[in-house]
Write an enzyme that holds these catalytic residues in place. Structure first.
Site, short mmCIF file in Angstrom:
data_model
loop_
_atom_site.label_atom_id
_atom_site.label_comp_id
_atom_site.label_asym_id
_atom_site.label_seq_id
_atom_site.Cartn_x
_atom_site.Cartn_y
_atom_site.Cartn_z
N HIS A 267 -4.92 -37.39 -59.89
CA HIS A 267 -3.71 -36.78 -59.33
C HIS A 267 -3.28 -35.57 -60.16
O HIS A 267 -3.34 -34.45 -59.71
CB HIS A 267 -2.62 -37.85 -59.29
CG HIS A 267 -1.44 -37.50 -58.45
ND1 HIS A 267 -1.33 -36.35 -57.72
CD2 HIS A 267 -0.27 -38.17 -58.23
CE1 HIS A 267 -0.17 -36.34 -57.08
NE2 HIS A 267 0.49 -37.43 -57.38
N HIS A 306 -9.41 -29.55 -51.39
CA HIS A 306 -8.16 -30.31 -51.33
C HIS A 306 -8.22 -31.22 -50.12
O HIS A 306 -8.79 -30.85 -49.09
CB HIS A 306 -6.98 -29.34 -51.21
CG HIS A 306 -5.66 -29.98 -51.53
ND1 HIS A 306 -4.96 -30.70 -50.61
CD2 HIS A 306 -4.94 -29.99 -52.67
CE1 HIS A 306 -3.83 -31.14 -51.17
NE2 HIS A 306 -3.80 -30.73 -52.43
N ASP A 362 -4.57 -26.21 -59.01
CA ASP A 362 -5.01 -26.45 -60.39
C ASP A 362 -6.00 -25.43 -60.91
O ASP A 362 -6.32 -25.44 -62.10
CB ASP A 362 -5.63 -27.85 -60.50
CG ASP A 362 -4.58 -28.93 -60.45
OD1 ASP A 362 -3.48 -28.68 -60.98
OD2 ASP A 362 -4.84 -30.00 -59.89
N1 ACO Z 1 -17.04 -28.69 -55.46
C1 ACO Z 1 -18.16 -28.84 -54.72
N2 ACO Z 1 -18.20 -29.51 -53.55
C2 ACO Z 1 -17.07 -30.05 -53.11
C3 ACO Z 1 -15.86 -29.92 -53.82
C4 ACO Z 1 -15.87 -29.22 -55.03
N3 ACO Z 1 -14.76 -29.05 -55.76
N4 ACO Z 1 -14.87 -30.55 -53.14
C5 ACO Z 1 -15.44 -31.06 -52.06
N5 ACO Z 1 -16.76 -30.75 -52.02
C6 ACO Z 1 -17.72 -31.04 -50.96
C7 ACO Z 1 -18.13 -32.51 -50.99
O1 ACO Z 1 -19.27 -32.71 -51.77
C8 ACO Z 1 -18.35 -32.76 -49.53
O2 ACO Z 1 -19.60 -32.19 -49.19
P1 ACO Z 1 -20.59 -32.96 -48.16
O3 ACO Z 1 -19.84 -32.94 -46.85
O4 ACO Z 1 -21.84 -32.18 -48.18
O5 ACO Z 1 -20.73 -34.36 -48.71
C9 ACO Z 1 -17.29 -31.94 -48.82
O6 ACO Z 1 -17.04 -30.85 -49.72
C10 ACO Z 1 -16.01 -32.70 -48.53
O7 ACO Z 1 -15.52 -33.27 -49.75
P2 ACO Z 1 -14.67 -34.61 -49.88
O8 ACO Z 1 -14.91 -35.19 -51.23
O9 ACO Z 1 -14.94 -35.47 -48.68
O10 ACO Z 1 -13.19 -34.07 -49.76
P3 ACO Z 1 -11.90 -34.90 -50.14
O11 ACO Z 1 -10.82 -34.40 -49.24
O12 ACO Z 1 -12.14 -36.37 -50.16
O13 ACO Z 1 -11.65 -34.47 -51.65
C11 ACO Z 1 -10.85 -33.34 -53.56
C12 ACO Z 1 -10.69 -33.56 -52.04
C13 ACO Z 1 -10.83 -34.69 -54.29
C14 ACO Z 1 -9.67 -32.50 -54.05
C15 ACO Z 1 -12.19 -32.60 -53.80
O14 ACO Z 1 -12.20 -31.37 -53.13
C16 ACO Z 1 -12.48 -32.41 -55.30
O15 ACO Z 1 -13.03 -33.31 -55.94
N6 ACO Z 1 -12.12 -31.22 -55.85
C17 ACO Z 1 -12.30 -30.98 -57.28
C18 ACO Z 1 -11.18 -31.67 -58.07
C19 ACO Z 1 -9.83 -30.98 -57.93
O16 ACO Z 1 -9.75 -29.75 -58.03
N7 ACO Z 1 -8.77 -31.77 -57.71
C20 ACO Z 1 -7.40 -31.25 -57.61
C21 ACO Z 1 -6.86 -31.42 -56.25
S1 ACO Z 1 -5.24 -30.69 -56.15
C22 ACO Z 1 -4.17 -31.88 -56.77
O17 ACO Z 1 -4.44 -33.04 -56.79
C23 ACO Z 1 -2.85 -31.42 -57.32
#
Ligand code: ACO
Length: 429
Positions: A267, A306, A362
């Site tokens: 988070h 996100h 972030d």
């Molecule tokens: N880098 C590379 N690939 C990514 C990223 C990333 N940062 N985020 C998502 N993807 C890809 C996944 O691998 C997936 O690919 P696929 O369809 O080939 O399997 C697709 O994009 C969808 O990703 P999900 O994990 O299903 O998306 P979800 O909505 O569950 O996750 C999250 C969102 C957790 C924020 C994710 O984008 C992530 O891990 N980002 C990096 C961490 C981050 O920056 N978190 C801060 C969020 S903002 C906050 O909390 C205040």
């Protein structure tokens, strides 16, 4: 015409009309779908609440596809540009912008509640020398409930307002003292001549000078960051505040639960991960290799993507601009160059474009916090101070919402049934 959903239960052949209101059906209506009078009703299985609305709310609106964030209907860009954190806090809590008189009273009230009971100082000094500031903040906010036992009278509107003012006022004091404790520095008392954010910086960084006045550009940048974090509708920590608050406990205990949720790396901790990633990349020449590793699925580009925003996170755009003001004072963080290049390459790369992965809040916030010389453990504390008015606005809404009941989810039971207990002596014989 009332909208409805027709559901046919293929187990029984029976059809049900389920009313649709505000784009949702009531889960309780699905509970009426049964295979027999004594059978359990149909439940909705939704771990992580991916598609479950838990409340009606008028606080914050998000359109993730379009990259829109509004507090009480006002776009975040306009609030970040023209408002102050305390005015935004008023807006979130009261639902409308304050008049001049209301604003002055609000700022006055919050300013004059920044001090905490001396015993709070006593127990904060008792934490281990290396205590995480977020753990200290969570514990101290929870402890405030014991200093204000009347806070439990949550049906009383004046009493609710009193605790809201106290909590917004005292959060920077507790946050700053958590920071000073880890540094082995004496706690600095609030300076009520200063603005909310300037006073926070004074409590963080003042040493032997008689008055600490931070550069106005830094004060403004941090105030803007607080505005950007002030609310984000039903996320993990807000849900924690609402869930604990639904037991009708006092708001200090409910907000302490929210701080606990924010403490978790999924988070509040991504900006720290962004810094680690930028440091590891080290220089612009290494970016293509890093991006290849991300696309091969070896790791994630932290600060990108996100759950809700499938477009540029509007807060990231504002923070990117604030970077310039801060670095003008502190000197440029060398990691910025890598971040800008990384963003440019990622936004043009088909992998990220196809998945609608854009910078989130972030991606740049860690760079700014580092320029202020905050250690990474403080990042979530700053987030918590900014989020406090949002948590409280959501809590206030909860206390007045006649549809709300104690939060009590269902489960799908997968364990054993009806086993016979054998006493220890027999089992171990
Ligand atoms: N880098 C590379 N690939 C990514 C990223 C990333 N940062 N985020 C998502 N993807 C890809 C996944 O691998 C997936 O690919 P696929 O369809 O080939 O399997 C697709 O994009 C969808 O990703 P999900 O994990 O299903 O998306 P979800 O909505 O569950 O996750 C999250 C969102 C957790 C924020 C994710 O984008 C992530 O891990 N980002 C990096 C961490 C981050 O920056 N978190 C801060 C969020 S903002 C906050 O909390 C205040």
């Amino acid at each position: 015409m009332t909208e409805s959903l027709t559901v046919r239960d293929n187990r029984t052949g029976q059809e049900y009309d389920v009313p649709i209101a505000d784009g949702a059906i009531k889960a309780a209506d699905l509970g009426k779908i049964k295979t027999g009078d004594d059978a359990p009703g149909l439940a909705v299985y939704d771990p992580g609440f991916v598609n479950t609305a838990s409340c009606r709310s008028s606080v914050t609106y998000i359109d993730g596809d379009k990259g829109i964030l509004e507090y009480r209907g006002y776009p975040i860009e306009q609030l970040a540009e023209g408002s102050t954190f305390l005015e935004v806090a008023y807006l979130l809590i009261h639902g409308s912008l304050p008049s001049k008189v209301e604003y002055e009273q609000w700022v006055h009230d919050i300013t004059y509640h920044t001090f905490v009971h001396e015993n709070v100082k006593g127990f904060m000094e008792g934490f281990r020398y290396d205590a995480h500031p977020m753990g200290m903040l969570m514990a101290s906010v929870g402890a405030l409930s014991t200093f204000y036992p009347e806070a439990g009278m949550i049906q009383d509107a004046d009493n609710r307002q009193m605790q809201i003012i106290r909590m917004i006022a005292k959060m920077p004091t507790l946050g700053a003292w958590s920071f000073r404790h880890a540094q082995g520095k004496p706690f600095v008392y609030p300076d009520n001549d200063l603005s909310y954010t300037a006073n926070f910086l004074s409590m963080l960084f003042k040493m032997s000078e008689s008055k600490y006045e931070a550069d106005e550009r830094l004060v403004r940048a941090l105030d803007t960051l607080f505005i950007l974090h002030a609310d984000h509708e039903q996320n993990c920590s807000t849900n924690a505040v609402r869930s604990v608050g639904s037991s009708q406990v006092d708001p200090y205990s409910a907000v302490a639960a929210g701080i606990g949720a924010l403490y978790g790396p999924l988070h509040g901790g991504a900006n720290e991960a962004v810094l680690r990633m930028l440091r590891r990349i080290g220089s612009k020449e290494n970016i293509p290799d890093f991006i290849k590793g991300v696309k091969d699925g070896n790791e994630r580009l932290m600060g990108f993507g996100h759950r809700v925003y499938k477009n540029y996170d509007p807060r990231a755009k504002i923070i990117k601009k604030a970077c310039d003001d801060v670095f003008e004072v502190t000197g440029v963080n060398p990691l910025l160059e890598i971040a800008l290049e990384l963003e440019k390459i990622a936004l043009e790369d088909e992998y990220f474009v196809k998945r609608k992965l854009y910078p989130n809040v972030d991606f740049y916030s860690g760079l700014i916090y580092e320029a202020f010389q905050f250690p990474p453990e403080m990042f979530t504390v700053l987030f918590a101070i900014g989020r406090t008015p949002g948590w409280l606005a959501q809590w206030l809404e909860l206390t007045q919402d006649k549809e709300q009941r104690i939060a009590r989810p269902k489960q799908l039971y997968m364990g054993d049934r009806g086993l016979d207990f054998t006493p220890r002596e027999q089992r171990w014989a």
